[in-house]
Write a protein that holds these residues in place. Structure first.
Motif, short mmCIF file in Angstrom:
data_model
loop_
_atom_site.label_atom_id
_atom_site.label_comp_id
_atom_site.label_asym_id
_atom_site.label_seq_id
_atom_site.Cartn_x
_atom_site.Cartn_y
_atom_site.Cartn_z
N ALA A 1 -7.08 2.01 5.35
CA ALA A 1 -6.38 0.92 5.63
C ALA A 1 -7.59 -0.17 6.38
O ALA A 1 -7.49 -1.41 5.87
N PRO B 1 0.72 -0.50 5.38
CA PRO B 1 -0.63 -0.06 5.18
C PRO B 1 -0.76 1.39 5.80
O PRO B 1 -1.77 1.66 5.29
N LEU C 1 0.87 -1.31 0.04
CA LEU C 1 -0.18 0.16 0.00
C LEU C 1 0.88 1.38 -0.10
O LEU C 1 0.23 2.38 -0.17
#
Length: 381
Positions: free
Chosen positions: A193, A211, A184
């Motif tokens: 997230a 994340p 990510l």
């Protein structure tokens, strides 16, 4: 034996190499770089060279302590990356001095081969299923993809499902016997997230990387409690002190970069810390051949190693490729998605110095993209 010179080379596509020479003719190579800040790190290396010239290169730990603490102001990516490249080069010299690979000097190997993964899809992922399938056919057992392009703080259902659909397509392409890593890249807010991670669970990623941004690592504990997916972070953490709090947060995979986090010496200590929390290691390395060679020496020596990133063919490579700087690319010929352990001395590679000098005449001014949302505001790349 004494250090007589430190020389840096800015080489394409976005790397900085360091050569340390000694009065006994033994040369060590390192890769001190912050991507997009190569000249800044180069200046830091030059400042640190004032201390090192004339010193014994085999006093690696003492040099590490002085270089990281002797200037009073400490830490940060520039200084820790400069030290990282110096540390790699000193370990290279030590291995060549004793005619042993670095992993032998770290206590000896704990494995015969290290699992690698391949990148697919670029910064704004597209056609990922075909790319994933091609990497599996090339012999890799795991692939990594960026999960998304730019993300809003809380995305629309349509954009959210696009991320999930890309991950689903890759899982279908590679099947259940291979692994998928979703990066990510710090592009998601904590809220985003928290929305995405449960939706990705059916596709069983090996882990989800970054994340959230490193400045929000305090939120990893709540994210880990909200998902069964193993979470990873660490490419933008630069010391064991940076990892101290996050290791106990439910983090599953630590990802220090051997060219950013103080080199072989410090990443080995981070690995030992991580082991006490049952956290595995997947060192970050989208860089050049010296950084990869240093990463692999650690991979063969640390018991909690999981998998290694490598950048052969990665989308950042324009104007130079990892294998271009090696006399013998053999150490990076991956078999069945693994790097085989070698007993070559030092970092285990032989740098083509003529190629380095030739490419340094070209140099680079690589900068990472600056992305903006539709409303014109800055967003994470």
């Amino acid at each position: 034996m004494k250090i007589i010179s430190l020389e840096t080379f800015v080489v394409p596509p976005r790397w900085l190499f360091l050569r340390i020479q000694t009065d006994e003719g033994i040369t060590g190579w390192g890769e001190p770089v912050v991507e997009g800040r190569a000249d800044t790190v180069r200046a830091a290396v030059a400042e640190l060279a004032d201390y090192l010239v004339g010193e014994d290169p085999l006093r690696i730990e003492d040099h590490w302590q002085v270089l990281t603490k002797g200037g009073f102001y400490r830490g940060g990516p520039v200084l820790s990356s400069a030290v990282a490249g110096i540390d790699q080069a000193l370990w290279d010299i030590a291995g060549k001095t004793y005619q042993r690979p670095v992993h032998a000097l770290l206590g000896g190997p704990v494995r015969d081969r290290a699992r690698m993964y391949a990148w697919i899809g670029g910064d704004r992922p597209a056609e990922v299923a075909d790319l994933a399938r091609a990497q599996i056919e090339a012999g890799f057992t795991a692939v990594k993809m960026n999960g998304s392009a730019e993300l809003g703080p809380i995305e629309t259902p349509a954009n959210t499902h696009q991320v999930v659909a890309r991950v689903a397509a890759v899982r279908e392409a590679i099947g259940p016997d291979h692994d998928l890593v979703v990066d990510l890249h710090g592009r998601a807010s904590t809220a985003m997230a928290r929305r995405l991670l449960p939706l990705l669970e059916p596709y069983l990623p090996l882990f989800v990387e970054e994340p959230v941004l490193p400045e929000h690592t305090a939120n990893i504990e709540s994210l880990a409690q909200a998902t069964s997916i193993p979470l990873a972070t660490g490419e933008r953490l630069y010391s064991r002190h940076d990892f101290r709090d996050v290791l106990g947060s439910g983090l599953a995979v630590a990802q220090p970069d051997v060219s950013h986090a103080g080199g072989i010496s410090e990443v080995r200590r981070i690995a030992a810390m991580a082991e006490t929390y049952d956290v595995t290691m997947a060192p970050h390395c989208p860089l050049g051949p010296i950084a990869l060679a240093a990463s692999l020496q650690l991979a063969f020596a640390i018991p909690n190693f999981l998998i290694q990133e490598q950048s052969v063919g990665i989308h950042y490579h324009q104007g130079g490729e990892l294998l271009d700087y090696l006399i013998d690319p053999g150490p990076f010929r991956f078999v069945g998605g693994h790097a085989e352990r070698t007993d070559r001395p030092g970092l285990g590679i032989e740098i083509d110095e003529e190629a380095v000098i030739r490419m340094a005449a070209i140099g680079h001014r690589w900068r990472n993209p600056v992305w903006r949302r539709a409303d014109g505001s800055f967003t994470e790349w």
